[in-house]
Design a protein around this motif. Sequence first.
Motif, PDB file in Angstrom:
ATOM      1  N   ASP A   1      -3.082  -1.334   6.959  1.00 41.02           N
ATOM      2  CA  ASP A   1      -2.423  -0.282   7.740  1.00 41.02           C
ATOM      3  C   ASP A   1      -2.683   1.093   7.097  1.00 41.02           C
TER       4      ASP A   1
ATOM      5  N   HIS B   1       8.685  -4.000   8.705  1.00 37.96           N
ATOM      6  CA  HIS B   1       7.477  -3.173   8.608  1.00 37.96           C
ATOM      7  C   HIS B   1       7.820  -1.845   9.272  1.00 37.96           C
TER       8      HIS B   1
ATOM      9  N   HIS C   1       7.544   2.395   9.887  1.00 42.50           N
ATOM     10  CA  HIS C   1       6.718   3.609   9.825  1.00 42.50           C
ATOM     11  C   HIS C   1       7.631   4.817   9.670  1.00 42.50           C
TER      12      HIS C   1
ATOM     13  N   ASN D   1       3.446   4.847   6.306  1.00 47.36           N
ATOM     14  CA  ASN D   1       4.264   3.625   6.278  1.00 47.36           C
ATOM     15  C   ASN D   1       5.381   3.795   5.256  1.00 47.36           C
TER      16      ASN D   1
HETATM   17 ZN   LIG Z   1       1.994  -0.536  11.000  1.00 47.92          ZN
END
Ligand SMILES: [Zn+2]
Length: 531
Positions: A15, A205, A207, A241
């Motif tokens: 990512d 996960h 952002h 992230n």
């Molecule tokens: Zn991502």
Amino acid sequence: MARERLYLFDTTLRDGAQTNGVDFTLNDKLTITGLLDDLGIDYVEGGYPGANPTDTELFGKERKLDTTFTAFGMTRRPGRSTANDPGLAALLEAKADAICFVAKSWDYHVRVALETTLEENLASIRDSVRAAKTKGREVLLDCEHFFDGYKANPEFALACAKAAHEEGARWVVLCDTNGGTLPHEVKAIVTEVCKVIPGDHVGIHAHNDTEQAVANSLAAVRAGVRQIQGTLNGLGERCGNANLVSIIPTLKLKPEFAQKFEIGVSDAKLKDLLHVSRALDEMLNRAPNRHAPYVGESAFATKAGIHASAIMKEPKTYEHVAPETVGNRRRLMVSDQAGRSNVLAELDRIGLKVDRNDPRITTLLEVVKEREAIGYAYEAADASFDLLARRTLGKVPSYFDVVQFDVNVEQRYNAIGERVTVSMAVVKVKVGDETLISAGEGSGPVHALDVALRKDLGKYQRYIKGLELTDYRVRILDGGTEAVTRVLIESQDETGEHWTTVGVSPNIIDASFQALMDSIVYKLIKAGATA
Ligand SMILES: [Zn+2]
């Protein structure tokens, strides 16, 4: 009370590699994997085999690592069988310990982007998880747009997560793909998910689109998840992230988490955190964020006045954690009384004995301040600071003098008709009464200059035989009316010791020359050469 295990999953190489201007080579990826493995990160997601040659090569070989080396890819395409999907085949062939699938979990995306039915999406998840399990891989499922999907259609979002869990996926990861979810929403939704899937099988996960990726990750942990995904320095597309470099010390040092959870990063390894963070910046040729929590240069810096005197008496007065725990250090600004004690400590460290009240200390402080204002970075160039201190205190022998040098760059055809660029340097050096002239050839002007400079230093040559340049970094600084170039050169000798020197000039050759000279003189001093 036994602490619960909390797992860390790094996706810097997958990512994080989505970031504008970031393009990791195979070697970069291996270096970062090594750093993360050594730090104690549980999962390293290396990339997307089959999507590009670098990642295909990365997953083409077995890697001996403690971390669970993970390949990323999509679940099987709608309307195809797992046996008839080349993308999935490449993923299953990858030399990886685990496979992290990404699948849609927002009904809107399934209809509009995938143009398929909700049932087919669920079947694709089940089939893909099963195929990877059959291959003996640990399986993770990233539920893309999970939070937005949950808000729109909670039954379907949950059904996607449950399909993977029931099929035997080790982790179901809830992704805030657009990064717009707020901590209280994360907490509420994760709480609902963990009623259906045990939290020690659920990951987050996040952002950073509202600057709360770290807060969202911690909120998810409070609500039950036991895996956090993130990247080094918060690298990632758009706003990045969740930043593992901020999350790790928070988990280790804040009692709320430290008392309840155990992570793979030991106290000893936590001290490497700053180094790991800087290593990524160096690789990307980015200036480190001075204000980064925990590891930034300013994270434990205090300015003059009452703060500085208080902090010297009792650091806890102005520090939320001890800087050494993450490999950082306290900084008291140069040029005031506190800076003076800082410099004295530095002189002590390099073994220069000076009286505390020596007026030359003030001179040194002023020189450092002036030079840092025009671009020198003594924080990064230990050997150049050492020399500057010795020069100010009158302790550097004058070993040799470069009377003149000349460097040229020539582009021409070689014997087989290829266009090549070569450089030649001629250096005239005075060593005692002797004048020595040396020429050197190199792939570039700095290389040629280095070759010529170190070819013949007369009686000092034996001292610099083992000297080697191991890194050369250039940064253009905005110097107001004209841009200036800062060169940092890292050298190494036969003992394995490393040191860094700095040069600054509007001219890159001149800046490089300064840094090269400092490196040679530093080596001579270290070797105990006398003039
Ligand atoms: Zn991502």
